[in-house]
Scaffold this motif. Structure first.
Motif, PDB file in Angstrom:
ATOM      1  N   PHE B   7       3.571 -35.319  69.850  1.00  0.00           N
ATOM      2  CA  PHE B   7       2.401 -34.439  70.382  1.00  0.00           C
ATOM      3  C   PHE B   7       1.534 -35.375  71.070  1.00  0.00           C
ATOM      4  N   VAL B  34       5.289 -10.560  73.852  1.00  0.00           N
ATOM      5  CA  VAL B  34       5.449 -11.975  74.441  1.00  0.00           C
ATOM      6  C   VAL B  34       4.412 -12.997  73.855  1.00  0.00           C
ATOM      7  N   ARG B  35       4.598 -14.087  73.276  1.00  0.00           N
ATOM      8  CA  ARG B  35       3.760 -15.000  72.839  1.00  0.00           C
ATOM      9  C   ARG B  35       2.904 -15.603  73.874  1.00  0.00           C
ATOM     10  N   ASP B  37       1.013 -18.532  73.817  1.00  0.00           N
ATOM     11  CA  ASP B  37       0.959 -20.028  74.009  1.00  0.00           C
ATOM     12  C   ASP B  37       2.138 -20.625  73.262  1.00  0.00           C
ATOM     13  N   LEU B  38       2.924 -21.312  73.558  1.00  0.00           N
ATOM     14  CA  LEU B  38       4.105 -22.199  73.001  1.00  0.00           C
ATOM     15  C   LEU B  38       3.622 -23.622  72.678  1.00  0.00           C
ATOM     16  N   PRO B  39       3.064 -23.987  71.745  1.00  0.00           N
ATOM     17  CA  PRO B  39       2.324 -25.282  71.732  1.00  0.00           C
ATOM     18  C   PRO B  39       3.299 -26.415  71.483  1.00  0.00           C
ATOM     19  N   LEU B  40       4.454 -26.613  72.318  1.00  0.00           N
ATOM     20  CA  LEU B  40       5.165 -27.792  71.908  1.00  0.00           C
ATOM     21  C   LEU B  40       5.002 -28.691  72.884  1.00  0.00           C
ATOM     22  N   PRO B  41       5.377 -30.053  72.609  1.00  0.00           N
ATOM     23  CA  PRO B  41       4.941 -31.290  73.688  1.00  0.00           C
ATOM     24  C   PRO B  41       5.845 -31.023  74.736  1.00  0.00           C
ATOM     25  N   GLU B  42       5.216 -31.958  75.809  1.00  0.00           N
ATOM     26  CA  GLU B  42       5.815 -32.128  76.996  1.00  0.00           C
ATOM     27  C   GLU B  42       6.205 -33.538  77.458  1.00  0.00           C
ATOM     28  N   TRP B 482      -0.015 -30.407  64.010  1.00  0.00           N
ATOM     29  CA  TRP B 482      -0.316 -29.398  64.733  1.00  0.00           C
ATOM     30  C   TRP B 482      -0.932 -28.236  63.948  1.00  0.00           C
ATOM     31  N   PHE B 483      -1.845 -27.605  64.237  1.00  0.00           N
ATOM     32  CA  PHE B 483      -2.406 -26.530  63.292  1.00  0.00           C
ATOM     33  C   PHE B 483      -2.550 -25.538  64.105  1.00  0.00           C
ATOM     34  N   PRO B 484      -2.471 -23.988  63.595  1.00  0.00           N
ATOM     35  CA  PRO B 484      -2.634 -22.789  64.251  1.00  0.00           C
ATOM     36  C   PRO B 484      -4.340 -22.918  64.679  1.00  0.00           C
ATOM     37  N   GLU B 487      -5.125 -24.120  68.153  1.00  0.00           N
ATOM     38  CA  GLU B 487      -4.648 -23.221  69.084  1.00  0.00           C
ATOM     39  C   GLU B 487      -6.023 -22.121  69.317  1.00  0.00           C
TER      40      GLU B 487
END
Lengths: 450, 491, 130
Positions: B7, B34-35, B37-42, B482-484, B487
Motif C-alpha cells: 500500500f 457496483v462498488r 471504490d476498490l482500495p487496492l494498491p497500484e 487498510w481500514f474501512p 475510505e
C-alpha cells in the motif's frame, strides 16, 4: 539422492553414538512388527519419475485443451507470469510457519499484506492468515458463531444458494456439537428464490445465517434487508464471496456482513484438480478473538523498527489445547502469497477489469444461449459470471457431446438440486473468447436438433 | 532495511498487468450493486517482483540451511516435485471435469492411496483432509461415527498423553469429546497403569503419537493398543512423526485403527511458509465405510491393453465431506513423485538416516544440555534450554542466539512436559558436516550462557529486525494496513 | 511475592475476600507474574448467573499463555469489574486491589473452609517454584 551421508561418515556417527549398527537404533521397536517387507514399486531415478509423471499428466484433458465453461466453485482465470516466479522463490516455499519472527519477516509481512488486501476487498476490518479452502472457512464461520453464543443459540441457517459442497462440509464440521439444527437448504421446487424462506426461519435462537454472493447460481442478491433481520434477532450474518466478483460488486462489509468467507482460488491459483486453494476469512474487529487460525500483527522491535509477529496465539490449540475453539494449525501460506502477488499485479484497475470482462462475456453468452430454441436461461435477477440454463436433454449427455468438440460444458445442477435436473450452470471468465462462446452456442443448438 | 508495504509502494495510475478490451458487446452493470471504490494498491510489475524478492530475502528456509524444528520434519524438498505438480495436465485440470477426461489425476490419486496403505499397513485411505489437524478432526469424527453406528452412545472420552500436540485435544473437543490427559512415565512412554485405570466403557479412543513428541518410540505400543481395544476403544495414530518409521514398523501392524499422515512432513511436500499441507487419513478395513469422501476407486477393471477406469465413490456410512473437491491434489503429486523415487528400500533409508542424525546430535550434545528422557531417540529429541548455574538464560535466548550462528532455531517450549524445551529434529537430508556445525554452535552457546549471557539475551544481532514486542502487537492489534474508516474519511 | 494475610486462596491461584455473605474474587500476584504481561481479559459469566465452585468465570491471556479464572466458591454473580475488559493491565499492576473481578453472593459459605490461608498458599507457591 537426497541423503548426503557417505559410508565413512555413517561409521563415524555410529561410533559417536556408541552403537555398532543402524539396526541397534531400532531395538525398542517390537521385533514382531520390525522391518516389514513393503511391497512397493522399485525406486525410479529422477529421469524415469519425470517421464512417468509426464505420461500420467498427459492422460488428462484440461482447460488447456478444452474451452472451459465449468465453474461451480473453481474458476479458470489468467494467472500473470510473475505470480509463479514469486511462489518458486525457495525462501518462501521451503520455509515454515513463522515461529521465529526475526528470520521470517518475509512470510510475516506477506501475510500482513494478504490480511490487508482481504480486508480491503471484502470491506471488513480483520482477516486471518487463511483457511484450507472456501468450504472449511465457511464451516469455521459456523464454529465461530457457535462459540460466540457459547453454545446457547443452536439454529444455523444455510441458504440453498451456498455451494452444495460447502454446506456438506459445514454439516460435517458441526456434527460434533450436540442438538444443533442446520436448516434452510432443504429440497425445494424453487431453489433459486430463497430470500423469503430464509427470513422466515430467523428466530431468537439463530446463531448464524450463511448466504453466498454471487450465489451458486450466479445471482446477485440485495442481502441488506436479510442482514438487518438477522441482526434484529441478535444473530450473525456470514457471506460467502467470490473474490473476483468483489472487483466489481459492493463488498459485504457495506451490507451488514459479520463474517465474510470464500475461496481465493480465482486470485492467481491454478485449478490443480481441486487444490490446494485458499480459504478467505474476514470479520469485524469486535470478533477478532473468536477467529480461528493464524493472525499476523504489526509491532516494533527492540530498536523501534517496524516488524511483524504472529499474534493472539494464546487462543490457539498449542496453548489452549482442548479449550481452543479450533484445532487449526497451519494456514495456506503459499496460496495466500499467490493471492497477494496476484492482487498486487492486477491492482485496483486490473481486478475491476477482470471482473467486468467476466460479467460482459457471461451476459453475452447468456443472451446468445437464451436465443437457442429449447434452452432457457433461468436467471432473472442480476448475475455475475455464472448462470443457469434449462436444457432440452440431460446435462451429462450434452456435456459428452460438447466434449467431442473440445468444449468443457457446465455443471450439472441436478446432482445437488433434484428439481434442477436438466439444468446446467455455465461459467464464463475473461479466458473465454467470443469465438469460444459462439462455438458453444453452435453446438448447443446442433445438439438440440439431433 | 524496512520494506514498505504494498500500500505504501502504490502510485495511482500504475499497472502491473493489462487485460484485453472485451470482444463482446458490453452489458449494463447491475444497478445498485457496483462498488464505489476498490482500495487496492497500484504497482508496476517490476515494483511487485522486487518487493516480494526483497521480502523473500528476510526469510530463513530449508533451501538456505538447517531448519531443525521438532515435529515439523523440515526435510529437503526435491525440485522434481515442483515441476511434476506444475505439469499442465495436472495443474490445469478442473476438479469437476467428467472423469474420463481426468484419468491421469485419478490414477495418481488411486495409486497414492494404495502406496500409503502399503506403507502404513492400513486398509483404506482418504486423501481429502488438507493438513494434519484436519486429518485429526476427520479421524476423531470417524471414531464417533463408528461407536454411534454400533449404538454405543456412552463413550464420551478421548484419552491423550500429556506429551501430545495441542491439536489432539483440540480436535477431540471439536468432535464433542471430553479429553482425559494421560501422564508419561519416567522413560517417556505412556504410563501403562494410568492408561489401564482410565480405560472403561466410557472411552471412545486414544490418540497416540508414535514416536512421541519427545522423539521416543512408545516401547509398550502393542500393550497400549491392546488395552484400549479390550476396553472397546479405538486407537488413533497421529502420524506427525511417521518419518522415523518408514519401512521400520507399520502403524497398522502395531494396532492403530486410524492414522493421519502429513505429506508435507514425511513425504517431502514443501511447507510453503505455513501451508498448504496435506493430511490423508488411513483406517482399518472395518472403518473404511466411515471415511470422508468421495474417494477414488476402480469403476471398471482394466486389462493388459486397457487401463482401468477410475472414478469416485462415497463410502457407505461416510462422516461426509471435510473439504470441497478432492483434497490438495498438488501436494499429492509431489508426495507420489517422492515415493516413486524411493521405493521400499529408499524409504527405510530415509527413516534410518533421520534417526541416525538425531542420535548423532543427541550424542554430541548430551554432555552440555540436560536431556530429561535420555535414551536412544528416533527422529528427534528434546533438551532442556536452561542451566541452574546460568540463571536468567532461557530456551528462547538459546533459540535466538542460534540465529546468529546462521541456523534456524529448534521448536521451543514444546512439549509442555519438559521445562524450557528445545525440540530438535534434524531430518535425514542433513550431512554430518552440517550437524557438526550445528552441534558446535549449540555447545558454544552453552558456554556463552555461562560467560556472556548478555550475548544470548540480546540475540539475534544480524537479522532484519531484532526481538519484536509481542505484547504491543497483542494489545494494539494492528492486523491490517487498510481500514474501512480511511475510505470514508477520504470520501 | 505479595500474599495478603486477610485473604483466602485456591490451588488455581484465585484469591477471595469475604465481606459478609459476599465473596470478592481475583487472581493472585503469583498468577499474574507467571502469566507475565496480560494482553486480554474476558468474563465468561454475566451478572445474575449461578456459578459453581471450580467453574470458569473469566479468561486471561498473555502473549504466551492463557488461563481460566475459576470460581473459588459457588453462588450468584452480583457484580463484575467491567473496567478490566479495557484495562487488563491492572491484573499485573494491582492484582488484589483494582483488579478484583467478580463479587459472588455465596450459596454455600462452608466452601471457604476448603481454601488455603496466606501461610498455606505461600508454601504452596514456593513448592511450585522448584
Amino acid at each position: 539422492m537426497f541423503l548426503p551421508h557417505t559410508d565413512s561418515e555413517r561409521s563415524e556417527m555410529l561410533k559417536t553414538i556408541g552403537v555398532s549398527s543402524i539396526d541397534e537404533l531400532f531395538k525398542d521397536v517390537p521385533e514382531k512388527v520390525r522391518y516389514p517387507a513393503l511391497n512397493l514399486p522399485p525406486a525410479l531415478t529422477e529421469m524415469e519419475a519425470a517421464a512417468q509423471l509426464q505420461q500420467m499428466a498427459m492422460a488428462n484433458e484440461t482447460t488447456q485443451d478444452l474451452a472451459c465453461f465449468l465453474g461451480a466453485g473453481a474458476y479458470n482465470h489468467y494467472i500473470p507470469a510473475a505470480v509463479d516466479h514469486i511462489l518458486r522463490r525457495n525462501e518462501f516455499y521451503t520455509a515454515y510457519t513463522p515461529y521465529q519472527p526475526e528470520v521470517s519477516q518475509g512470510t510475516l509481512q506477506a501475510i500482513f499484506e494478504y490480511q490487508s488486501l482481504m480486508c480491503a476487498l471484502t470491506g471488513m476490518e480483520v482477516s486471518n492468515a487463511s483457511h484450507y479452502d472456501g468450504a472449511t472457512a465457511t464451516a469455521e464461520a459456523g464454529i465461530m458463531a457457535y462459540h460466540n453464543f457459547r453454545g446457547k443459540r443452536t439454529r444455523f441457517i444455510l441458504s440453498p444458494g451456498v455451494h452444495p459442497q460447502y454446506r456438506q462440509v459445514f454439516r460435517t464440521y458441526m456434527s460434533g456439537y450436540e442438538n444443533l439444527e442446520i436448516v434452510g437448504d432443504e429440497a425445494n421446487n424453487d431453489p433459486m428464490n430463497y430470500l423469503e424462506r430464509l427470513e422466515a426461519l430467523i428466530d431468537g435462537n439463530t446463531a448464524l445465517v450463511v448466504v453466498q454472493y454471487p450465489d451458486f447460481f450466479g445471482q446477485i442478491h440485495d442481502f441488506a434487508p436479510l442482514a438487518e433481520k438477522v441482526h434484529q434477532a441478535g444473530g450473525l450474518f456470514a457471506v460467502v464471496i467470490n473474490p473476483i466478483a468483489l472487483g466489481l460488486l459492493k463488498p459485504p462489509g457495506e451490507f451488514g456482513a459479520d463474517i465474510v468467507v470464500g475461496d481465493g482460488q480465482p486470485l492467481g491459483i491454478p485449478l490443480s484438480f481441486g487444490g490446494p486453494y485458499l480459504g478467505i476469512f474476514t470479520t469485524r474487529k469486535e470478533y477478532v478473538r473468536r477467529i480461528a487460525g493464524r493472525l499476523v500483527g504489526e509491532t516494533v522491535d527492540v530498536q523501534g523498527r517496524r516488524g511483524y509477529v504472529l499474534t493472539l496465539t494464546a487462543r490457539e490449540q498449542h496453548i489452549r489445547r482442548e479449550k481452543a475453539t479450533s484445532n487449526i494449525c497451519t494456514n495456506q501460506g503459499l496460496m495466500a502469497l499467490a493471492a497477494t502477488v496476484y492482487l498486487a499485479l492486477v491492482g485496483k484497475e486490473g481486478l475491476r477489469q477482470v471482473a467486468e470482462l467476466c460479467y460482459h462475456k457471461a451476459h453475452y453468452a447468456a443472451q446468445r444461449i437464451a436465443e437457442i430454441p429449447g434452452y432457457r436461461v433461468l436467471n432473472t435477477k442480476p448475475f455475475f459470471h455464472e448462470f443457469v440454463v434449462q436444457c432440452p436433454k440431460p446435462v451429462a449427455e450434452i456435456n459428452e457431446y460438447l466434449l467431442d468438440y473440445g468444449i468443457l460444458g457446465g455443471y450439472d445442477l441436478g446432482q445437488d438440486y433434484p428439481t434442477l435436473s436438466n439444468h446446467m450452470l455455465i461459467a464464463v471468465t475473461e479466458m473465454n473468447s467470443r469465438e469460444e462462446i459462439e462455438t458453444l452456442v453452435e453446438y448447443l443448438k446442433e445438439f438440440a436438433h439431433d | 532495511m524496512t520494506e514498505p508495504t504494498l500500500f505504501e509502494l502504490s502510485s495511482p495510475g500504475r499497472r502491473g498487468v493489462r487485460f484485453p478490451e472485451p470482444d463482446v458487446p458490453k452489458s449494463a452493470l447491475p444497478e445498485g450493486f457496483v462498488r464505489k471504490d476498490l482500495p487496492l494498491p497500484e504497482l508496476a510489475e517490476v515494483d511487485v517482483v522486487r518487493h516480494f524478492v526483497r521480502l523473500s530475502q528476510k526469510n530463513y528456509a530449508v533451501d538456505y540451511g538447517l531448519y531443525p524444528l521438532g515435529s515439523c520434519t523440515m526435510k529437503y524438498n526435491p525440485k522434481i516435485n515442483e515441476d511434476a505438480a506444475r505439469l499442465p495436465g495436472f495443474a490445469l485440470a478442473h476438479p469437476l471435469q467428467p472423469i474420463d477426461t481426468v484419468q491421469g489425476s485419478l490414477a495418481l490419486m488411486y495409486e497414492l492411496q494404495e502406496l500409503l496403505k502399503e506403507i502404513t499397513g492400513m486398509g483404506a485411505v482418504s486423501l481429502q483432509p488438507a493438513a494434519g489437524a484436519h486429518g485429526e478432526l476427520t479421524g476423531v469424527l470417524i471414531i464417533r461415527a463408528y461407536h454411534q453406528s454400533r449404538g454405543d452412545t456412552k463413550r464420551t472420552k478421548i484419552l491423550i498423553p500429556d506429551s501430545a500436540h495441542g491439536t489432539n485435544p483440540a480436535s477431540s473437543a471439536m468432535s464433542g469429546y471430553e479429553v482425559v490427559q494421560l501422564p508419561s512415565d519416567k522413560r517417556g512412554n505412556v504410563d501403562l497403569e494410568a492408561l489401564k485405570a482410565a480405560c472403561d466403557e466410557t472411552v471412545a479412543g486414544l490418540m497416540l503419537t508414535n514416536p512421541n513428541t519427545l522423539g521416543l518410540f512408545e516401547e509398550n505400543v502393542l500393550e497400549v493398543t491392546r488395552v484400549v481395544h479390550e476396553a472397546g476403544g479405538l486407537v488413533y495414530g497421529d502420524g506427525a512423526n511417521l518419518n522415523a518409521l518408514l519401512g521400520i514398523a507399520r502403524p497398522g501392524d502395531m494396532g492403530f485403527d486410524i492414522l493421519h499422515l502429513n505429506l508435507h512432513k514425511t513425504f517431502s511436500t514443501p511447507h510453503g511458509g505455513g501451508g498448504p499441507g496435506s493430511g490423508p487419513v488411513a483406517v482399518t478395513e472395518t472403518l473404511a465405510e466411515f471415511l470422508p469422501g468421495p474417494i477414488v476407486t476402480i469403476l471398471e477393471e482394466g486389462s493388459e491393453e486397457v487401463p482401468p477406469l477410475y472414478g469416485f465413490k462415497m463410502p457407505n456410512r461416510s462422516i461426509g465431506r471435510v473439504k470441497a473437491f478432492h483434497g490438495h491434489f498438488g501436494m499429492m503429486v509431489r508426495a507420489y513423485t517422492y515415493i516413486l523415487m524411493h521405493g521400499a528400500e529408499g524409504l527405510r533409508k530415509v527413516a534410518e538416516h533421520a534417526v541416525l542424525n538425531a542420535n548423532y546430535l543427541l550424542a554430541r550434545l548430551r554432555h552440555v544440555y540436560h536431556i530429561p528422557y535420555d535414551r536412544i531417540c528416533k527422529h528427534e529429541f528434546v533438551a532442556e534450554g536452561i542451566w541452574d548455574d546460568a540463571p536468567g538464560v532461557h530456551a528462547l535466548d538459546i533459540a535466538k542466539r542460534l540465529i546468529d550462528y546462521d541456523f534456524h532455531p529448534p521448536t521451543n517450549y514444546f512439549p509442555l512436559i519438559v521445562r524450557e524445551a528445545l525440540m530438535i529434529e534434524p531430518t535425514e537430508t542433513e550431512s554430518k558436516q552440517t550437524l557438526d556445525k550445528f552441534a558446535d554452535a549449540l555447545i558454544k552457546i552453552a558456554e556463552e550462557a555461562h560467560t556472556q549471557p548478555e550475548l544470548l539475551k540480546s540475540a539475534p544481532h544480524h537479522t532484519p529486525v531484532g526481538r519484536l514486542d509481542e505484547v504491543k502487537a497483542a494489545k494494539e492489534l494492528v492486523l491490517c494496513c487498510w481500514f474501512p474508516e480511511k475510505e470514508s474519511q477520504a470520501a | 511475592m505479595n500474599i495478603p494475610s486477610d485473604l483466602k486462596y485456591t490451588t488455581t491461584d484465585e484469591w477471595v475476600k469475604v465481606e459478609g455473605n459476599t465473596a470478592i474474587v481475583g487472581v493472585t500476584d503469583y498468577a499474574q507474574s507467571q502469566l507475565s504481561d496480560i494482553v486480554f481479559f474476558e468474563f465468561q459469566v454475566e451478572i445474575g448467573d449461578e456459578v459453581k465452585k471450580g467453574g470458569v468465570i473469566a479468561t486471561l491471556e498473555s502473549v504466551k499463555a492463557a488461563a481460566d479464572v475459576n470460581a473459588p466458591v459457588s453462588g450468584k454473580v452480583i457484580a463484575r469489574n467491567e473496567s478490566l475488559t479495557e484495562k487488563f493491565e491492572l491484573v499485573n499492576s494491582d492484582p488484589y486491589g483494582e483488579a478484583w473481578m467478580l463479587k459472588i453472593e455465596m450459596s454455600n459459605p462452608q466452601e471457604l473452609d476448603t481454601l488455603m490461608d496466606a501461610t498455606a498458599y505461600q508454601k504452596y507457591c514456593e513448592e511450585r517454584e522448584h
